[in-house]
Design an enzyme around this catalytic site. Structure first.
Site, PDB file in Angstrom:
ATOM      1  N   SER A   1       0.850  -1.197   0.000  1.00  0.00           N
ATOM      2  CA  SER A   1       0.000   0.000   0.000  1.00  0.00           C
ATOM      3  C   SER A   1       0.880   1.238   0.000  1.00  0.00           C
ATOM      4  CB  SER A   1      -0.874  -0.005   1.257  1.00  0.00           C
ATOM      5  OG  SER A   1      -1.464   1.259   1.454  1.00  0.00           O
TER       6      SER A   1
ATOM      7  N   TYR B   1      -1.745  -0.857  10.307  1.00  0.00           N
ATOM      8  CA  TYR B   1      -1.875  -1.113   8.865  1.00  0.00           C
ATOM      9  C   TYR B   1      -0.602  -0.657   8.146  1.00  0.00           C
ATOM     10  CZ  TYR B   1      -3.918  -1.163   4.153  1.00  0.00           C
ATOM     11  OH  TYR B   1      -4.175  -1.415   2.822  1.00  0.00           O
ATOM     12  N   ALA B   2      -0.175   0.583   8.428  1.00  0.00           N
ATOM     13  CA  ALA B   2       1.025   1.124   7.774  1.00  0.00           C
ATOM     14  C   ALA B   2       2.247   0.256   8.076  1.00  0.00           C
ATOM     15  CB  ALA B   2       1.264   2.561   8.225  1.00  0.00           C
ATOM     16  N   ALA B   3       2.366  -0.179   9.328  1.00  0.00           N
ATOM     17  CA  ALA B   3       3.520  -1.006   9.709  1.00  0.00           C
ATOM     18  C   ALA B   3       3.495  -2.344   8.969  1.00  0.00           C
ATOM     19  CB  ALA B   3       3.518  -1.236  11.222  1.00  0.00           C
ATOM     20  N   SER B   4       2.304  -2.930   8.868  1.00  0.00           N
ATOM     21  CA  SER B   4       2.217  -4.239   8.195  1.00  0.00           C
ATOM     22  C   SER B   4       2.574  -4.095   6.712  1.00  0.00           C
ATOM     23  CB  SER B   4       0.813  -4.837   8.347  1.00  0.00           C
ATOM     24  OG  SER B   4      -0.146  -4.104   7.608  1.00  0.00           O
ATOM     25  N   LYS B   5       2.150  -2.981   6.089  1.00  0.00           N
ATOM     26  CA  LYS B   5       2.405  -2.797   4.657  1.00  0.00           C
ATOM     27  C   LYS B   5       3.870  -2.422   4.392  1.00  0.00           C
ATOM     28  CE  LYS B   5      -1.647  -3.864   3.061  1.00  0.00           C
ATOM     29  NZ  LYS B   5      -1.830  -5.053   2.208  1.00  0.00           N
TER      30      LYS B   5
HETATM   31  N1  LIG Z   1      -8.763  -0.619  -1.437  1.00  0.00           N
HETATM   32  C1  LIG Z   1      -7.739   0.167  -1.194  1.00  0.00           C
HETATM   33  O1  LIG Z   1      -7.881   1.391  -1.076  1.00  0.00           O
HETATM   34  C2  LIG Z   1      -6.359  -0.432  -1.083  1.00  0.00           C
HETATM   35  C3  LIG Z   1      -5.259   0.429  -1.227  1.00  0.00           C
HETATM   36  C4  LIG Z   1      -3.970  -0.076  -1.109  1.00  0.00           C
HETATM   37  C5  LIG Z   1      -3.784  -1.428  -0.850  1.00  0.00           C
HETATM   38  N2  LIG Z   1      -4.863  -2.244  -0.705  1.00  0.00           N
HETATM   39  C6  LIG Z   1      -4.614  -3.660  -0.420  1.00  0.00           C
HETATM   40  O2  LIG Z   1      -5.138  -4.443  -1.467  1.00  0.00           O
HETATM   41  C7  LIG Z   1      -5.497  -5.741  -0.981  1.00  0.00           C
HETATM   42  C8  LIG Z   1      -6.906  -6.065  -1.414  1.00  0.00           C
HETATM   43  O3  LIG Z   1      -7.787  -5.142  -0.807  1.00  0.00           O
HETATM   44  P1  LIG Z   1      -9.229  -4.719  -1.371  1.00  0.00           P
HETATM   45  O4  LIG Z   1      -9.238  -3.265  -1.438  1.00  0.00           O
HETATM   46  O5  LIG Z   1      -9.589  -5.525  -2.564  1.00  0.00           O
HETATM   47  O6  LIG Z   1     -10.088  -5.097  -0.074  1.00  0.00           O
HETATM   48  P2  LIG Z   1     -11.282  -6.106   0.180  1.00  0.00           P
HETATM   49  O7  LIG Z   1     -11.584  -5.968   1.621  1.00  0.00           O
HETATM   50  O8  LIG Z   1     -12.349  -5.878  -0.806  1.00  0.00           O
HETATM   51  O9  LIG Z   1     -10.617  -7.528  -0.130  1.00  0.00           O
HETATM   52  C9  LIG Z   1      -9.715  -8.151   0.745  1.00  0.00           C
HETATM   53  C10 LIG Z   1      -9.953  -9.637   0.676  1.00  0.00           C
HETATM   54  O10 LIG Z   1      -9.044 -10.292   1.571  1.00  0.00           O
HETATM   55  C11 LIG Z   1      -9.751 -11.304   2.242  1.00  0.00           C
HETATM   56  N3  LIG Z   1      -9.132 -11.667   3.515  1.00  0.00           N
HETATM   57  C12 LIG Z   1      -9.103 -10.938   4.656  1.00  0.00           C
HETATM   58  N4  LIG Z   1      -8.509 -11.633   5.640  1.00  0.00           N
HETATM   59  C13 LIG Z   1      -8.143 -12.832   5.116  1.00  0.00           C
HETATM   60  C14 LIG Z   1      -7.493 -13.975   5.647  1.00  0.00           C
HETATM   61  N5  LIG Z   1      -7.113 -14.042   6.923  1.00  0.00           N
HETATM   62  N6  LIG Z   1      -7.272 -15.025   4.805  1.00  0.00           N
HETATM   63  C15 LIG Z   1      -7.684 -14.983   3.517  1.00  0.00           C
HETATM   64  N7  LIG Z   1      -8.316 -13.929   2.975  1.00  0.00           N
HETATM   65  C16 LIG Z   1      -8.541 -12.861   3.762  1.00  0.00           C
HETATM   66  C17 LIG Z   1     -11.141 -10.695   2.441  1.00  0.00           C
HETATM   67  O11 LIG Z   1     -12.110 -11.675   2.783  1.00  0.00           O
HETATM   68  C18 LIG Z   1     -11.387 -10.012   1.122  1.00  0.00           C
HETATM   69  O12 LIG Z   1     -11.986 -10.861   0.182  1.00  0.00           O
HETATM   70  C19 LIG Z   1      -5.310  -5.672   0.550  1.00  0.00           C
HETATM   71  O13 LIG Z   1      -4.087  -6.264   0.898  1.00  0.00           O
HETATM   72  C20 LIG Z   1      -5.293  -4.183   0.825  1.00  0.00           C
HETATM   73  O14 LIG Z   1      -4.590  -3.881   2.007  1.00  0.00           O
HETATM   74  C21 LIG Z   1      -6.146  -1.775  -0.830  1.00  0.00           C
END
Ligand SMILES: NC(=O)c1ccc[n+]([C@@H]2O[C@H](COP(=O)([O-])OP(=O)(O)OC[C@H]3O[C@@H](n4cnc5c(N)ncnc54)[C@H](O)[C@@H]3O)[C@@H](O)[C@H]2O)c1
Length: 256
Positions: free
Chosen positions: A137, A150-154
């Site tokens: 992220s 969240y920031a630390a994990s990313k």
């Molecule tokens: N949407 C944003 O603004 C954004 C921005 C930057 C990065 N991201 C990253 O992109 C990735 C996807 O996010 P998204 O926006 O599609 O969100 P989302 O919440 O729509 O999708 C995330 C998916 O991960 C699944 N998940 C959560 N915990 C889990 C686990 N323990 N085991 C297996 N699956 C699990 C959820 O069920 C969901 O289907 C994430 O890693 C998120 O941090 C998202």
């Protein structure tokens, strides 16, 4: 036929990536805790003529991760691509964040990716190589209040990307990270009211010099290129995909 394992594929970026990689001709193995919705993604892939296997997987659980890769091998013969996309966001002030909250978020966003890499790499080695894409992220580099865990994990995921690229390079496995700004998915629209969701969407759109709020397909398109041979020179790197948001110091309220 290449085989791609995509975590968090029930919706959002994971679903878009599954559809895109299937369109590129990959068989896709889809892991998510949302077992009904991940089956829906598999159905969509199959409706478009692709091959998919939907699995109920919690990426924090090493045994479930191991079984996911064993199923990829038994159903499709191996693994060439891994997209570590499963993730959770967590909003709380650092002093209100419990040790359990920290373990939960880091467990999904960082340990989950680590476990998947650990179990995917020996299988990729058997195939002569592979590509791993970690969905980090923009928060890995610059963040907002109330997003410490969240920031630390990313940010940890970016470190893991570099380290894994070094350990796995000799097996011809490339490891890269994508660091998106806000993307229009259920994660962004998770506020208590529709009004707040709309405000968040508009804020991010306004923060982009090209007025763009990223769609899941924008991330999926970059994944598709990164896993192709055209990107063979990229490993151990984090690519910021942010529609120009971080180029603008005014966005960070720095006075001019
Ligand atoms: N949407 C944003 O603004 C954004 C921005 C930057 C990065 N991201 C990253 O992109 C990735 C996807 O996010 P998204 O926006 O599609 O969100 P989302 O919440 O729509 O999708 C995330 C998916 O991960 C699944 N998940 C959560 N915990 C889990 C686990 N323990 N085991 C297996 N699956 C699990 C959820 O069920 C969901 O289907 C994430 O890693 C998120 O941090 C998202």
């Amino acid at each position: 036929m290449k085989v791609a394992v995509i975590t968090g594929a029930a919706r959002g970026i994971g679903r878009a990536t599954a559809l895109r990689l299937a369109k590129e001709g990959c068989a896709v193995v889809l892991g998510d805790i949302l077992s009904e919705q991940v089956k829906e993604t598999a159905k969509l892939v199959e409706e478009h003529g692709g091959k998919a296997l939907a699995l109920s997987v919690d990426v924090r659980d090493e045994n479930q991760v191991k079984v996911m890769f064993e199923r990829a091998v038994s159903e499709f013969g191996g693994v060439d691509i891994l997209v570590n996309n499963a993730g959770v966001v967590w909003r709380s002030h650092i002093i209100d964040t419990s040790s359990e909250d920290f373990d939960f978020v880091v467990g999904v966003n960082l340990k989950g990716a680590f476990l998947c890499i650990k179990h995917a790499a020996p299988i990729m080695r058997e195939r002569g190589g592979g590509v791993i894409v970690n969905i980090s992220s923009l928060h890995a580099f610059s963040t907002l209040p109330n997003l410490a865990v969240y920031a630390a994990s990313k940010a940890g995921l970016v470190g893991l990307t570099r380290a894994a690229a070094l350990d796995l390079g000799a097996w011809n496995i490339r490891v890269v990270a994508i660091c998106p700004a806000a993307v229009d998915t259920p994660m962004l629209r998770d506020k208590p009211t529709e009004e707040e969701n709309l405000a968040a969407v508009n804020r991010w759109r306004k923060a982009s010099p090209i007025g763009l709020l990223l769609e899941p397909e924008d991330v999926a398109n970059l994944v598709a290129w990164l896993v192709s041979d055209e990107a063979r020179g990229l490993t151990g790197i984090a690519i910021v995909l942010d529609a120009g948001v971080s180029a603008d110091l005014q966005v960070r309220k720095i006075p001019v």
